[in-house]
Design a protein around this motif. Structure first.
Motif, PDB file in Angstrom:
ATOM      1  N   TRP A 269       0.848  -1.183   0.000  1.00 16.13           N
ATOM      2  CA  TRP A 269       0.000   0.000   0.000  1.00 16.13           C
ATOM      3  C   TRP A 269       0.890   1.242   0.000  1.00 16.13           C
ATOM      4  CZ3 TRP A 269       0.687  -2.882   4.517  1.00 16.13           C
ATOM      5  CH2 TRP A 269       1.252  -2.208   5.584  1.00 16.13           C
ATOM      6  N   THR A 270       0.289   2.355  -0.363  1.00 11.17           N
ATOM      7  CA  THR A 270       1.036   3.612  -0.364  1.00 11.17           C
ATOM      8  C   THR A 270       1.227   4.067   1.061  1.00 11.17           C
ATOM      9  OG1 THR A 270      -0.052   4.170  -2.402  1.00 11.17           O
ATOM     10  CG2 THR A 270       1.114   5.936  -1.266  1.00 11.17           C
ATOM     11  N   TRP A 271       2.486   4.101   1.498  1.00  7.06           N
ATOM     12  CA  TRP A 271       2.701   4.441   2.902  1.00  7.06           C
ATOM     13  C   TRP A 271       2.534   5.933   3.120  1.00  7.06           C
ATOM     14  CZ3 TRP A 271       6.742   6.683   6.101  1.00  7.06           C
ATOM     15  CH2 TRP A 271       6.543   6.432   7.456  1.00  7.06           C
ATOM     16  N   LEU A 272       3.184   6.712   2.288  1.00  3.93           N
ATOM     17  CA  LEU A 272       3.144   8.149   2.468  1.00  3.93           C
ATOM     18  C   LEU A 272       3.033   8.804   1.106  1.00  3.93           C
ATOM     19  CD1 LEU A 272       3.302  10.390   4.529  1.00  3.93           C
ATOM     20  CD2 LEU A 272       5.758  10.436   4.247  1.00  3.93           C
ATOM     21  N   SER A 273       2.144   9.791   1.007  1.00  3.07           N
ATOM     22  CA  SER A 273       2.027  10.466  -0.288  1.00  3.07           C
ATOM     23  C   SER A 273       1.617  11.902  -0.055  1.00  3.07           C
ATOM     24  CB  SER A 273       0.965   9.773  -1.139  1.00  3.07           C
ATOM     25  OG  SER A 273      -0.317  10.177  -0.700  1.00  3.07           O
ATOM     26  N   ALA A 274       2.123  12.764  -0.908  1.00 10.77           N
ATOM     27  CA  ALA A 274       1.738  14.167  -0.857  1.00 10.77           C
ATOM     28  C   ALA A 274       1.916  14.737  -2.251  1.00 10.77           C
ATOM     29  CB  ALA A 274       2.602  14.926   0.147  1.00 10.77           C
TER      30      ALA A 274
ATOM     31  N   ASP B 177       0.269  18.985   2.960  1.00 10.73           N
ATOM     32  CA  ASP B 177      -0.150  17.646   3.395  1.00 10.73           C
ATOM     33  C   ASP B 177       0.516  17.280   4.708  1.00 10.73           C
ATOM     34  OD1 ASP B 177      -1.899  17.126   1.383  1.00 10.73           O
ATOM     35  OD2 ASP B 177      -0.327  16.489   0.000  1.00 10.73           O
TER      36      ASP B 177
ATOM     37  N   TRP C  15      -0.108   3.712   8.226  1.00  8.27           N
ATOM     38  CA  TRP C  15      -0.663   4.263   6.987  1.00  8.27           C
ATOM     39  C   TRP C  15      -0.866   5.770   7.085  1.00  8.27           C
ATOM     40  CZ3 TRP C  15      -6.232   3.998   4.812  1.00  8.27           C
ATOM     41  CH2 TRP C  15      -6.217   4.340   3.453  1.00  8.27           C
ATOM     42  N   PRO C  16       0.214   6.519   7.196  1.00  2.61           N
ATOM     43  CA  PRO C  16       0.049   7.977   7.281  1.00  2.61           C
ATOM     44  C   PRO C  16      -0.610   8.556   6.036  1.00  2.61           C
ATOM     45  CG  PRO C  16       2.341   7.370   7.004  1.00  2.61           C
ATOM     46  CD  PRO C  16       1.599   6.116   7.272  1.00  2.61           C
ATOM     47  N   ALA C  17      -0.451   7.863   4.908  1.00  2.12           N
ATOM     48  CA  ALA C  17      -1.043   8.396   3.676  1.00  2.12           C
ATOM     49  C   ALA C  17      -2.552   8.508   3.802  1.00  2.12           C
ATOM     50  CB  ALA C  17      -0.681   7.495   2.510  1.00  2.12           C
TER      51      ALA C  17
ATOM     52  N   SER D  29      -2.326  12.125   4.851  1.00  2.00           N
ATOM     53  CA  SER D  29      -1.517  13.000   3.987  1.00  2.00           C
ATOM     54  C   SER D  29      -1.986  12.890   2.543  1.00  2.00           C
ATOM     55  CB  SER D  29      -0.053  12.592   4.086  1.00  2.00           C
ATOM     56  OG  SER D  29       0.128  11.381   3.384  1.00  2.00           O
TER      57      SER D  29
ATOM     58  N   ASP E  71      -5.784  15.205  -3.665  1.00  2.00           N
ATOM     59  CA  ASP E  71      -4.383  15.297  -3.283  1.00  2.00           C
ATOM     60  C   ASP E  71      -3.640  16.355  -4.102  1.00  2.00           C
ATOM     61  OD1 ASP E  71      -2.150  14.906  -1.948  1.00  2.00           O
ATOM     62  OD2 ASP E  71      -1.793  12.835  -2.533  1.00  2.00           O
TER      63      ASP E  71
END
Lengths: 488, 185, 623, 491, 102
Positions: C68-73, D319, D460-462, D465, D472
């Protein structure tokens, strides 16, 4: 053959209702046994104010277009009518607050008679249309108030308050009179509209007269530096009277000030607008700073009323339609808040049997939940916190100031409010944060004196204070209608 | 000739008026002050006559000289002779200075204002008929233009009467449930 | 094989969570076994992955799996990606394998400790973190694992919570590693700014060049140096010996401290664009191996001596990785894991037997009491010094040989390395002779308590012996002149930059062996025969060259003083005081107005008159 | 239903408050009722998350009704993605704190729980108001309950603390009121969706003053230590967990969204302030003598960090800032609650009297250790994710900001480890009685959800964020929807 | 018959006004203060009447008469208060009446 002018009785109906009540009360004083006077007096007076209230409402509804009546001595318009509504309402609540007051019960009926008479005087005052009726109306309710201040004549404080109020008031009235004379002399007119029409705006005597009239009215508004009687009179007078003075007098004085300045002296706008603005700033500064270290709650409220005079002079200085609206709106919650606050003080005073200070307010909030909460609400309202009409009032005042280009008045108001937070919240702190252990409370804990009516009055004030935050639209519409009847 | 006479009368009256006024404020004994005020009123009445206010002058003498002053004298007599030991001292030192300064300032300002238009709009006087200021005219005005003012005046008097009764009435001994004296002080 | 990778990663985490949540509901033993079994499970999973990889062609032996996408911005996004390729699999095998042995060992070692469960939970957490570090498929996750191993090492060093020294050491380790993390993070920011992504493939595909490359490499090197206890961020490692011995064996010998080497090898495309940084890394490694060897000579704490030797050995690995002999570096990492773990665990046996005593001056002649241990320790030492045919010989000498193919700078490194070997022999056998040979010390006789006649419970012994065997045969996997499977295995990930000739190989091996033996001989003379008078140890060495004092002066004290000063000279007077000043001012104003309100009605009237006068004059003048 | 969701979220707790105040029930029932209401509130929030469309940058669940027409002021509420998360933070933290207070028991329960519920409604209102005057109304409505909560149920120094708190806050908010009046009248409306951007520096400063005091940022934090120390633990939790986020939200929603030019003029100045708060807060936290002091100053540092992210002005920064707001909210709330639990056992928060509490109290130790390491942003934790994004964003403004931030990571490690060890490790402190128990069931029930949430977010910080701004695209949304650039075009 | 201009009357009126004001500012005896107020009012009256003379219609005079009545009623109330003071055996000195202050 002299043909008398047509008398528009309806325009006079609120005054007449109150006068009738006053007369009836004199009858009561004479014929009703003393034991029953307390009840009958209050009843009749309340009835009078209620009638006046209703009549004023109807009058407000029925006087779409402002026109001078009865030899142009008074004007029938919504500006005056709405003010009458407020005055009558304040009077009604004042009656409720006074009911349990431990007053010399050999003059209960006269007391109420004078209250009604004062109310009538204010109702007349706000309709005044020429310098003569202005002066007469002023004296009418002033004299009634002098007596009311001093009515607890066995109390040195009450007597002193009455005398101080009388002396300073007389000087103020004389000043107003002399100013009127000068204005009359230069323009040759007594009636406001004609004065404006006559011109002579740069006439030296007219300007001096204007200054004197502002002084005289400023005294009634209790704006600094003409305010110095206020703390003493408010503190010394019986608390219900103070409540009435703080609310009704301010309403009348401010409304009339606005009317006189914009109808009679539009030519000198540049002059008196600045003057009023400066007076407003001075009042804000003096009232708030002086209140900081006070311990006596009535005195705190008195100074706060000085500062609020400054606040409500801001829209006056704005001198535009938004300003008129703002003033009218602000008066609604303000009247309710000061009535209620003094009412709570009165209740506390009665259960303590001594003047209310910050110290002996300790724990009040927990002992008397309703009064405590109400007081807190009023303080928040004075401070202009949301969920009270005070917030909307301040907002409109600022808006008017900006609209008229006096942005610096906003700054002044903001700073003043910052300062005032200290003592307003100080009252809340005293009521809730301090435990009432060291309190020498005579009937504390035990059944408090029955304050049914006072409680009801305070409740009404709370309702208005909070309601004017949520139901802004109707109030502001009425205010706007009133404002439209002024030549702006 | 007539002018000269008028001037003389005016001067006399004016000085009398001014001196008596000064007397009122400066006598140590209120009794004398009251008497001085009577003089002041009388001289004013003369001035009113010069200004063609016959009815006013009469009213002045009757109302003031009659009613008000009598009341004053009664009260003074009732309270007995309580002369101030030192009328001008006491109070903060700046009080006197400030008072005089303020008074002078106001006076100067008004006089300047007057002077700024003396010989101007102030000098021209309307031509008036014989009936000017006569009781008929005054009464007519009271019944027409100033009807309301007339009524209100009476109401004010009534209110003050009630007030006088309330204040002057003999205070009974304080009931036990009264708040102690000076409580609100 | 992706499944295998996930199993390998998550098993230890599961055991950590289980032990934590179960609390007192499971027995201490159960916790120990749970942790051991899960680690072994990871090892099996790693093995499965390994064999699966063997099946593929060498060039497509890289399998990334994103769950899964852990961190995204915005446009930036980093997945929770596991990468299974030769390098990571090798590390997985080392970590899980050696790890499981050590965890099994500690079941016996920790027996009788209360809060044993906490220990095993931490151990499992560490294994998870380490696996995350080596398995992660992008730099962000690598950094995450990087920090997590730091955390778990903090927890384990500070395991003895009541001991102030332990807590202090733990904090020190964590803070120094946090510094490394910070520099790495900065490098990552730079990468994001320039490439917009952090996954290995993407970053390497358009690796920055020039200054940017140098800065990135420096940042990464900072992390590596901190984690691997190289100069200048090495001072935490000796103190870390406050932790239980198995911890030292696992974290501070076999796995975590070598992560720096792994990092360099893993991100070599970034380093290769920054020669300066590579040379710097090599230099640091060389300096460290020399310095650590010197300090190790004078240390009196058995575990600290081994710790310094660890530092120096990692120095070798750094040299290897920095000059581009990636495979050799990794090879030494592998063998070092074996023999250094062995040494620690043997030392652990001794300490265990002496009820926690660690000062070698109070030991002596332990050999007769614990023959097996003595043998194991001997094997470990020989492997450490690099005596044929023990493991160290093959790996270390291949690094030395590689240096010869690196120009003049390589020569320098070579010389330093040789000096290092001599020192290694010296301090390793100083330790051996002092502790195990000679006649027994009084302390040893009094305090030695044997577990029913044996040197340690079976659970400890078998692991030690296994490692002993591995330390002997472990090196035979690769003998550079003849066969080099590891190099081939790592070829697709990290192709070597240096190709030493056979001659260089022989030369290096010969010299290294000779110097190692020389060192041993000197140690024998000095500490066994006592014919050689040992010179008084220089104070500087005893004081570890004053590194701690240095950091105290340049970092801790300034921060501390500044903080105190701010609190005293700014926070209280200015921030808090400003309000007081304000209130005082308003109070004065209020009092003044109160005086003006003097209660004289005349004054009130006067105020009105004055106001009128002012108003009028203003009106007249501005009219 | 959907368009009512926001209104319900605002007025459910307010209604609950009125009920608690007016109906005379015994304290226990008042508490349980309040807890129930707060849980129902959480339920409503969860449903709103379910219904929320995270791909659309538009306002959702919005409702508009004219309040007074002559100045175009209206009751207009609605949620963007980031407001949704902040609302979630609010309701969760409030629910936890109310439950804790209920468990711990508070004198004058009815007043207390009424105020807490009222506060909840007010804060939700601030996060969802889309009319400036309404925003201000809720903004101020928060103050009174907080004032009383601290002043009545606070510690010994509460009077002084409340005074400072009120003075600072009122000063800020009144400056904002002035700015609101002028801004609204200039633009002819107070609706945040219609009101276009302005270039007036003074207005910008007026708004920033209020938010920066609330957050707080470096020179304006005078109220912070006292308030956080004196308030009851759960109120401190709300203060630092939720209320401080109001200021940051305001910066994002109004200051940054509506004042493009002033933002670019003052960016450096504000970034400098933010960095100072970051370092300054960390240093003072490092020297603070007591547990709450450490948490207080650390949250000063944290808000500095978040401001760094907000004023970085790029996707990463925005974010990260939102993510960090939520995570730090949860972290500091749990820390304050744990501090309260420690003080419950030892009657003090001073390190010189504490220590050695870990032995025999595994639950307390685990909870404190977990939250502590999360709060110092150990990698793989949600806070790490947030800091990483923020600093990556700041880095793109200028590398210096990121370097300062990275340095502060080390400082954070220093003060937080000091605090943890000061409570848990080494010799048992004089104030720690042997009888002091491990966390009770009630306390666990309070802390566990927070810790669990933190761990989930760490995995799962996303979740935040990546879903804080429609589709997004943080920067686009800020410069279009939030700025109402279209309205500008109309002008 | 031509007398002095209105200006002179006005000056006299203002002199009276100020004199009365000075009385209020400087005297401590409430009776005298009351009397001084009367003088102020008289000053105003004189101004009114002279103006009405100049303007040639009697509004001013009517006003003046009304003022007289009002003045009388003020006196009534004032005297009532003074009597109350006297009955309490208080010294007739307003400076002694300063229980309310600050």
């Amino acid at each position: 053959m002299i043909q008398k002018p047509a008398v528009d009785w309806f325009a006079l109906s609120p005054e007449l209702a109150l006068l009738a009540a006053a007369g009836l009360l004199l009858m009561v004083a004479v014929f009703v046994p003393r034991a029953a006077q307390r009840f009958f007096g209050a009843a009749v007076c309340a009835a009078g104010f209620a009638t006046a209230f209703v009549l004023a409402v109807v009058l407000d509804d029925r006087s779409e277009h402002a026109q001078p009546v009865i030899g142009d001595a008074i004007v029938r318009d919504r500006w005056g009518a709405l003010a009458q509504v407020l005055v009558a309402g304040s009077g009604l609540v004042a009656v409720f607050l006074a009911y349990r007051e431990r007053m010399r019960d050999d003059h209960i009926a006269e007391y109420y008679a004078l209250l009604a008479a004062a109310g009538a005087g204010m109702a007349f005052f706000v309709q005044a249309n020429n310098l003569m009726t202005l002066f007469l109306g002023l004296e009418w309710f002033s004299i009634a108030l002098y007596v009311l201040c001093a009515i607890d004549i066995d109390l040195i404080g009450s007597l002193e308050a009455g005398l101080k109020y009388l002396v300073v008031g007389a000087v103020g009235a004389a000043t107003l009179l002399f100013g009127s004379a000068l204005v009359y002399g230069t323009t040759g007119e007594l009636e406001f509209g004609k004065i404006a029409a006559a011109g002579h705006t740069d006439d030296a005597l007219l300007v001096v007269g204007l200054a004197m009239i502002i002084t005289g009215l400023g005294f009634k508004v209790s704006a600094a530096p003409f305010h110095m009687w206020t703390p003493d009179a408010y503190q010394g007078a019986p608390t219900p009277v103070t409540a009435f003075m703080a609310s009704a007098t301010k309403i009348a004085a401010l409304v009339v000030t606005y009317r006189v300045l914009v109808t009679a002296f539009p030519g000198n706008e540049d002059l008196w607008r600045v003057a009023i603005a400066v007076i407003a700033c001075v009042s804000l500064a003096v009232g708030n700073i002086a209140a900081l270290l006070q311990r006596n709650v009535k005195r705190i409220l008195a100074y706060s009323s000085v500062s609020h005079a400054g606040f409500m002079l801001i829209p006056v200085a704005a001198a535009n339609e938004l300003g008129a609206k703002a003033l009218m709106f602000y008066l609604v919650p303000y009247a309710a808040m000061s009535l209620g606050a003094f009412g709570v003080v009165a209740a506390r005073e009665r259960e303590l049997g001594m003047p209310v200070t910050i110290e002996n307010l300790a724990g009040f909030g927990w002992e008397r939940p309703f009064f405590g909460a109400a007081m807190a609400i009023f303080m928040a309202g004075f401070l202009g916190f949301p969920l009270t009409g005070g917030f909307i009032g301040k907002f409109y005042a600022f808006a008017a100031a900006w609209d008229s280009g006096y942005w610096w008045l906003i700054v002044a108001g903001v700073i003043a409010t910052m300062i005032s937070a200290y003592y307003y919240l100080g009252v809340v702190r005293a009521m809730y944060f301090r435990e009432s252990v060291e309190l020498q409370l005579a009937p504390a804990g035990g059944a408090p004196p029955r304050e049914g009516l006072a409680g009801f009055g305070v409740f009404l004030c709370v309702a208005v204070t909070v309601g004017s935050f949520f139901a802004v639209q109707p109030v502001i519409d009425a205010a706007a209608a009133a404002a439209r009847s002024l030549p702006l | 000739m007539a002018n000269f006479l008028v001037w003389c009368v005016w001067f006399v009256a004016a000085f009398a008026c001014l001196l008596s006024a000064l007397g009122v404020v400066s006598f140590r004994n209120p009794f004398y002050s009251a008497l001085a005020l009577i003089g002041n009123l009388a001289s004013l009445a003369v001035l009113y006559l010069l200004l063609g206010g016959e009815f006013v002058a009469a009213g002045q003498v009757l109302v003031y000289g009659g009613a008000v002053m009598v009341m004053f004298l009664f009260v003074i007599a009732y309270l007995g002779d309580r002369t101030e030991d030192s009328p001008w001292t006491g109070g903060p030192s700046w009080q006197a200075v400030g008072g005089i300064l303020a008074g002078a300032a106001i006076l100067v300002e008004i006089v300047v204002a007057i002077g700024s238009k003396a010989g101007g709009s102030l000098s021209d006087e309307a031509e008036i008929g014989r009936a000017f200021g006569s009781p008929e005219r005054i009464g007519e005005l009271f019944l027409t233009d100033h009807l309301l003012a007339f009524e209100v005046t009476s109401i004010v008097l009534l209110v003050s009467a009630v007030g006088g009764v309330v204040l002057g009435a003999h205070a009974r001994a304080a009931d036990e449930d009264r708040t102690p004296a000076g409580a609100r002080g | 094989m992706n499944a295998a990778a996930w199993v390998c990663l998550l098993l230890p985490l599961g055991s950590a969570a289980a032990i934590t949540l179960a609390g007192t509901r499971i027995s201490r033993r159960a916790a120990g076994y749970l942790s051991t079994l899960t680690t072994m499970g990871s090892f099996i999973a790693a093995a499965v992955a390994f064999f699966a990889l063997l099946g593929d062609q060498p060039e497509e032996r890289a399998h990334a799996t994103t769950s899964w996408t852990w961190l995204s911005a915005g446009s930036f996004s980093a997945g929770f990606t596991l990468l299974t390729d030769p390098l990571s699999v090798m590390m997985m095998l080392i970590v899980a394998g050696v790890g499981s042995l050590i965890v099994a060992y500690s079941v016996g070692y920790m027996e009788g400790e209360d809060e044993e469960r906490r220990f095993f939970a931490y151990m499992s957490l560490f294994v998870f973190s380490m696996l995350l570090l080596v398995q992660s498929g992008n730099l962000l996750l690598l950094l995450a694992g990087w920090g997590m191993v730091g955390l778990s090492s903090y927890l384990l060093i500070g395991y003895y919570q009541e001991r102030a020294s332990a807590i202090r050491a733990a904090k020190k380790a964590f803070i120094m590693n946090a510094f490394g993390d910070a520099t790495m993070a900065l490098a990552l920011f730079l990468l994001i700014e320039h490439t917009g992504r952090l996954d290995y493939a993407g970053v390497f595909a358009n690796a920055p060049t020039g200054t940017v490359a140098t800065l990135v490499a420096l940042g990464l090197l900072g992390g590596a140096v901190a984690k691997s206890a190289q100069i200048p961020l090495h001072t935490w490692l000796p103190d870390a010996m406050e932790g239980p011995t198995p911890v030292s064996a696992l974290i501070h010998a076999a796995t975590m401290v070598t992560a720096g080497v792994y990092l360099i090898v893993r991100t070599h495309p970034l380093f290769e664009n920054a020669d300066f940084v590579l040379d710097l890394a090599a230099g640091l490694g060389a300096a460290t191996l020399l310095m650590a060897g010197l300090i190790a000579l004078v240390q009196t704490d058995i575990k600290r001596v081994i710790a310094y030797s660890t530092m120096s050995q990692i120095g070798y690995m750094f040299v290897g990785a920095a000059i581009g002999a990636y495979a050799n570096g990794m090879f030494h990492l592998l063998t070092h894991a074996f023999f250094k773990a062995l040494l620690f665990m043997a030392a652990g046996l001794v300490i265990h037997a002496l009820t926690g005593e660690q000062d070698i001056r109070r030991m002596g002649g332990i050999g007769e009491l614990m023959p097996w241990t003595r043998t194991a320790f001997l094997v470990g030492s020989l492997a450490l010094v690099g005596i044929f045919p023990f493991a160290g010989f093959f790996s270390k000498d291949s690094i030395l040989a590689a240096t010869l193919d690196h120009g003049w700078y390589g020569i320098v490194l070579f010389v330093v390395g040789l000096a290092g070997t001599f020192l290694t022999g010296l301090y390793a056998f100083r330790l051996y002779f002092i502790v195990f040979t000679g006649h027994q010390s009084r302390f040893a006789r009094e305090h030695h308590h044997s577990h029913h006649g044996r040197e340690g419970p079976f659970s400890m012994m078998w692991t030690v012996l296994t490692l002993a065997v591995l330390s002997i045969v472990g090196g035979w996997i690769q003998f550079a002149p003849f066969w080099h499977p590891i190099t081939d295995w790592l070829e697709p990930v990290a192709a070597p930059l240096v190709e030493p000739t056979e001659a260089q190989e022989w030369l290096a091996s010969g010299l290294a062996l000779a110097l190692g033996l020389a060192g041993i001989a000197v140690a024998w003379l000095a500490y066994s025969r006592r014919t050689l008078r040992v010179p008084h140890a220089p104070r500087a060495l005893v004081k570890k060259l004053y590194w701690d004092e240095l950091y105290d002066w340049i970092w801790y004290r300034p921060a501390d003083t500044l903080a105190r000063w701010l609190g005293r000279a700014f926070e209280r007077p200015v921030i808090a005081g400003s309000l007081d000043v304000l209130t005082r001012g308003f109070g004065l104003g209020s009092r003044g107005l109160g005086l003006a309100q003097n209660g004289l009605v005349r004054s009130y009237a006067l105020a009105l008159g004055g106001g009128l006068a002012v108003l009028t004059v203003v009106f007249l003048s501005v009219r | 239903m959907n368009d009512w969701l926001t209104t319900i979220l605002i007025f459910l707790p307010v209604g609950g408050a009125l009920l608690v105040w007016l109906v005379p029930v015994p304290p226990f029932w008042a508490g349980s009722f309040a807890a129930l209401v707060s849980l129902v509130e959480v339920g409503f929030w969860i449903t709103s998350v379910g219904k929320f469309d995270f791909d659309s940058p538009a306002l959702q669940f919005d409702q508009k009704a004219s309040w007074f027409s002559d100045l175009h002021v209206s009751y207009h509420v609605g949620q963007y993605a980031f407001s949704l998360w902040l609302v979630g933070l609010t309701v969760v933290v409030q629910a936890v704190c109310i439950t804790y207070a209920w468990w711990a028991g508070r004198a004058r329960a009815r007043a207390y729980f009424g105020l807490m519920l009222f506060l909840t409604g007010a804060v939700v209102g601030v996060f969802t108001a889309q009319d400036m005057l309404l925003f201000y109304a809720f903004f101020e409505a928060m103050l009174i309950p907080l004032y009383v909560l601290i002043g009545v149920w606070g510690g010994a120094g509460r009077l002084n603390a409340t005074l400072k708190f009120v003075v600072y806050t009122v000063v800020g908010s009144l400056l904002m009121l002035g700015a609101i009046v002028v801004y609204g009248l200039q633009q002819g409306t107070f609706d945040l969706l219609e009101i276009g951007p302005s270039s007036s520096t003074w207005l910008f400063l007026g708004f920033v003053a209020a938010f920066v005091i609330k957050a707080p940022l470096f020179p304006f934090h005078g109220w912070l230590p006292d308030a956080y120390r004196e308030a009851p633990p759960e109120v401190s939790a709300v203060l630092s967990g939720v209320i401080s986020k109001v200021g940051l939200y305001g910066l994002l929603r109004i200051a940054i969204a509506k004042f493009p030019e002033p933002v670019s003029d003052f960016r450096v100045a504000i970034l400098v302030l933010a960095s100072i708060s970051l370092v300054y807060g960390s240093l003072l936290a490092f020297r603070a003598p007591d547990l709450r002091g450490v948490i207080a100053y650390s949250s000063l540092a944290q808000s500095g960090l978040i401001v760094l992210g907000l004023f970085a002005g790029n996707d990463l920064g925005f974010d990260g800032a939102v993510l960090q707001m939520v995570t730090h909210g949860l972290v500091s709330a749990s820390l304050f609650l744990l501090a309260g639990m420690v003080e419950r056992r030892t009657a003090t928060g001073e390190f010189r009297l504490l220590g050695g509490m870990a032995r025999g109290r595994p639950a307390l130790a685990t909870a404190l250790m977990t939250v502590g390491v999360v709060s110092l942003a150990v990698p793989l934790s949600a806070t790490f994710a947030g800091e990483f994004l923020i600093l990556a964003g700041a880095f793109q403004q200028h590398w210096a900001w990121a370097v300062i931030g990275a340095g502060s990571i080390v400082l954070a490690a220093m003060y937080m480890l000091r605090a943890i060890s000061g409570v848990l490790h080494q010799d048992v402190g004089p104030a720690v009685p042997d009888a002091a128990l491990d966390l009770r069931r009630g306390e666990l029930a309070v802390v566990t959800p927070l810790v669990a949430l933190l761990l989930v977010l760490s995995a799962w910080p996303a979740a935040i964020s990546g879903h804080a701004f429609g589709g997004d695209r943080a920067r686009d949304q800020v410069t279009n929807e939030l700025r109402a650039a279209s309205a500008e075009a109309d002008k | 018959m031509h007398g002095p201009e209105v200006a002179w009357y006005l000056i006299l009126a203002s002199l009276l006004f100020v004199t009365g004001a000075l009385g209020v500012f400087l005297r401590r005896n409430p009776l005298i203060i009351l009397l001084s107020v009367e003088i102020m009012l008289n000053g105003a009256n004189l101004a009114l009447i002279s103006f009405s003379r100049r303007l040639g219609h009697e509004d001013g005079q009517v006003f003046a008469i009304a003022v007289m009545a009002v003045a009388a009623s003020e006196v009534v109330v004032g005297l009532g208060l003074i009597v109350a003071l006297g009955r309490r055996e208080l010294e007739l000195d307003v400076d002694k009446l300063r229980t309310l202050r600050g």
